[in-house]
Design a protein around this motif. Structure first.
Motif, short mmCIF file in Angstrom:
data_model
loop_
_atom_site.label_atom_id
_atom_site.label_comp_id
_atom_site.label_asym_id
_atom_site.label_seq_id
_atom_site.Cartn_x
_atom_site.Cartn_y
_atom_site.Cartn_z
N ILE A 168 0.75 -1.08 -0.09
CA ILE A 168 0.02 -0.06 -0.07
C ILE A 168 0.85 1.13 -0.05
CG2 ILE A 168 -1.67 1.26 1.44
CD1 ILE A 168 -3.12 -1.30 2.19
N ARG A 169 1.91 1.19 0.81
CA ARG A 169 3.02 2.27 0.75
C ARG A 169 3.42 2.69 -0.60
NH1 ARG A 169 4.86 3.76 5.76
NH2 ARG A 169 5.94 5.78 4.37
N LEU A 208 2.70 5.44 -6.28
CA LEU A 208 2.38 5.27 -7.85
C LEU A 208 1.06 6.33 -8.07
CD1 LEU A 208 3.93 2.77 -7.74
CD2 LEU A 208 2.39 1.63 -9.50
N PHE A 209 0.05 6.15 -7.05
CA PHE A 209 -0.90 6.87 -7.07
C PHE A 209 -0.63 8.69 -7.19
CE2 PHE A 209 -4.59 9.34 -5.13
CZ PHE A 209 -5.55 8.73 -5.66
N GLU A 210 0.21 8.92 -6.43
CA GLU A 210 0.77 10.23 -6.24
C GLU A 210 1.25 10.62 -7.61
OE1 GLU A 210 3.73 13.30 -3.90
OE2 GLU A 210 3.32 11.34 -3.07
N ALA A 211 2.04 9.86 -8.18
CA ALA A 211 2.69 10.11 -9.59
C ALA A 211 1.66 10.30 -10.65
CB ALA A 211 3.75 9.00 -9.80
N ASP A 212 0.74 9.41 -10.48
CA ASP A 212 -0.34 9.29 -11.25
C ASP A 212 -1.30 10.78 -11.40
OD1 ASP A 212 -1.91 8.56 -13.50
OD2 ASP A 212 -3.44 7.26 -12.08
N PRO A 265 9.09 1.75 3.45
CA PRO A 265 9.64 0.36 3.66
C PRO A 265 10.38 -0.08 2.63
CG PRO A 265 7.42 0.41 4.36
CD PRO A 265 7.38 1.86 3.65
N GLN A 266 11.36 -0.82 2.70
CA GLN A 266 12.57 -1.24 1.76
C GLN A 266 11.49 -1.83 0.58
OE1 GLN A 266 15.49 -0.41 1.36
NE2 GLN A 266 15.49 -1.77 -0.46
N LEU A 267 10.58 -2.78 1.19
CA LEU A 267 9.56 -3.51 0.08
C LEU A 267 9.00 -2.55 -0.83
CD1 LEU A 267 8.68 -6.19 -1.22
CD2 LEU A 267 6.78 -6.13 0.68
N ALA A 268 8.33 -1.46 -0.16
CA ALA A 268 7.58 -0.53 -1.09
C ALA A 268 8.36 0.11 -2.10
CB ALA A 268 6.97 0.38 -0.13
N ARG A 269 9.78 0.48 -1.74
CA ARG A 269 10.80 1.11 -2.50
C ARG A 269 11.14 0.03 -3.62
NH1 ARG A 269 16.69 3.71 -0.83
NH2 ARG A 269 17.30 3.83 -3.25
N GLU A 270 11.40 -1.16 -3.40
CA GLU A 270 11.66 -2.11 -4.22
C GLU A 270 10.53 -2.37 -5.25
OE1 GLU A 270 12.77 -5.44 -1.87
OE2 GLU A 270 14.47 -4.90 -1.21
N LEU A 271 9.42 -2.29 -4.92
CA LEU A 271 8.03 -2.54 -5.77
C LEU A 271 8.08 -1.33 -6.84
CD1 LEU A 271 5.58 -4.01 -3.41
CD2 LEU A 271 6.72 -5.30 -5.18
N VAL A 272 8.38 -0.18 -6.26
CA VAL A 272 8.00 1.15 -6.99
C VAL A 272 9.44 0.82 -8.14
CG1 VAL A 272 8.32 3.53 -7.40
CG2 VAL A 272 6.87 2.41 -5.49
N GLU A 273 10.50 0.41 -7.60
CA GLU A 273 11.62 0.25 -8.67
C GLU A 273 11.39 -0.81 -9.80
OE1 GLU A 273 14.80 0.16 -5.85
OE2 GLU A 273 15.22 2.35 -5.59
N ALA A 308 -3.74 2.21 -9.71
CA ALA A 308 -2.38 1.82 -8.88
C ALA A 308 -2.18 0.59 -8.70
CB ALA A 308 -2.43 2.78 -7.95
N ILE A 309 -3.21 -0.08 -8.14
CA ILE A 309 -3.29 -1.52 -7.92
C ILE A 309 -2.80 -2.49 -8.83
CG2 ILE A 309 -4.82 -3.39 -7.12
CD1 ILE A 309 -6.23 -1.36 -5.45
N LEU A 310 -3.65 -2.17 -10.00
CA LEU A 310 -3.23 -3.05 -11.24
C LEU A 310 -1.90 -2.76 -11.84
CD1 LEU A 310 -6.96 -2.51 -12.82
CD2 LEU A 310 -5.66 -4.66 -12.27
N ARG A 311 -1.44 -1.42 -11.75
CA ARG A 311 0.06 -1.31 -12.21
C ARG A 311 1.11 -2.12 -11.31
NH1 ARG A 311 -1.06 4.93 -13.46
NH2 ARG A 311 -1.58 4.49 -15.82
N LEU A 312 0.78 -2.04 -10.06
CA LEU A 312 1.93 -2.64 -9.26
C LEU A 312 1.54 -4.09 -9.15
CD1 LEU A 312 4.28 -1.60 -7.42
CD2 LEU A 312 2.71 -1.75 -5.43
N GLY A 313 0.41 -4.40 -8.98
CA GLY A 313 0.17 -6.07 -9.14
C GLY A 313 0.98 -6.51 -10.49
N SER A 314 0.45 -5.93 -11.62
CA SER A 314 0.87 -6.42 -12.97
C SER A 314 2.55 -6.44 -12.82
CB SER A 314 0.92 -5.41 -14.20
OG SER A 314 -0.59 -5.45 -13.99
N ALA A 315 3.27 -5.39 -12.09
CA ALA A 315 4.63 -5.34 -12.17
C ALA A 315 5.06 -6.63 -11.33
CB ALA A 315 5.12 -4.02 -11.48
N GLU A 316 4.41 -7.15 -10.24
CA GLU A 316 4.84 -8.27 -9.42
C GLU A 316 4.50 -9.53 -10.13
OE1 GLU A 316 5.05 -9.07 -5.09
OE2 GLU A 316 3.64 -7.12 -5.20
#
Length: 178
Positions: free
Chosen positions: A49-50, A55-59, A83-91, A122-130
């Protein structure tokens, strides 16, 4: 009459969902937002969520997601650092952003990205990346389940089914897309 109803104005019927995108001139009714219950999500979901916040803010600002990430790493609006995981997911998402948007447009069946609720995007974008590019130890089904749960907590009543179906579709064609 129930205790919470007002005699002055009748209650309007609740909208059953978003208008179908093929209807010309269909108006989108904005729902009153309610803070999500954080107790329904565990640590990894909260980290996701973080990342979604970034992603939401950038959009919303229509700026590069890595610029927002850099800003959130310097100054956070939350009480805790990103959190580190949040950073890694955005990257993970950032280098594939255009490809992910194209994949979502292709497989969302009549729902262009600009017509989706911003939270769902935002959910779909990040979920798709994973799902498409992640090297996580977590199974793809568990990842899809987490994003479905996040959609249940953060978005509309119809969003969990939509998010689940679209991420499942992308997982099925993963070998062709990534």
């Amino acid at each position: 009459m129930s205790a919470g109803s007002s005699p002055e104005e009748p209650r309007a019927p609740r909208a059953t969902g978003l208008p179908h995108p093929t209807r010309e001139g269909a108006e989108v009714t904005l729902e009153r937002t309610v803070p999500a219950r954080a107790d329904r999500l565990h640590g990894r979901s909260r980290d996701r969520i973080r990342a979604l916040d970034v992603l939401f803010e950038a959009d919303a600002k229509q700026v590069d997601v890595l610029d927002v990430l850099a800003e959130r790493l310097r100054v956070t609006a939350a009480q805790t650092p990103l959190p580190q995981l949040a950073r890694e997911l955005v990257e993970l998402y950032a280098p594939y952003a255009l490809d992910i948007d194209e994949d979502l447009e292709t497989h969302s069946r009549d729902w262009p990205l600009h017509r989706m609720p911003a939270v769902d995007r935002a959910i779909l974008r990040l979920g798709s990346a994973e799902v498409l590019y992640g090297e996580s130890d977590t199974s793809r089904g568990a990842v899809i389940g987490e994003y479905t749960k996040i959609a249940e907590v953060l978005s509309t009543d119809d969003s969990p089914r939509f998010v689940n179906g679209l991420l499942q579709r992308l997982a099925e064609v993963r070998g062709l897309l990534s």
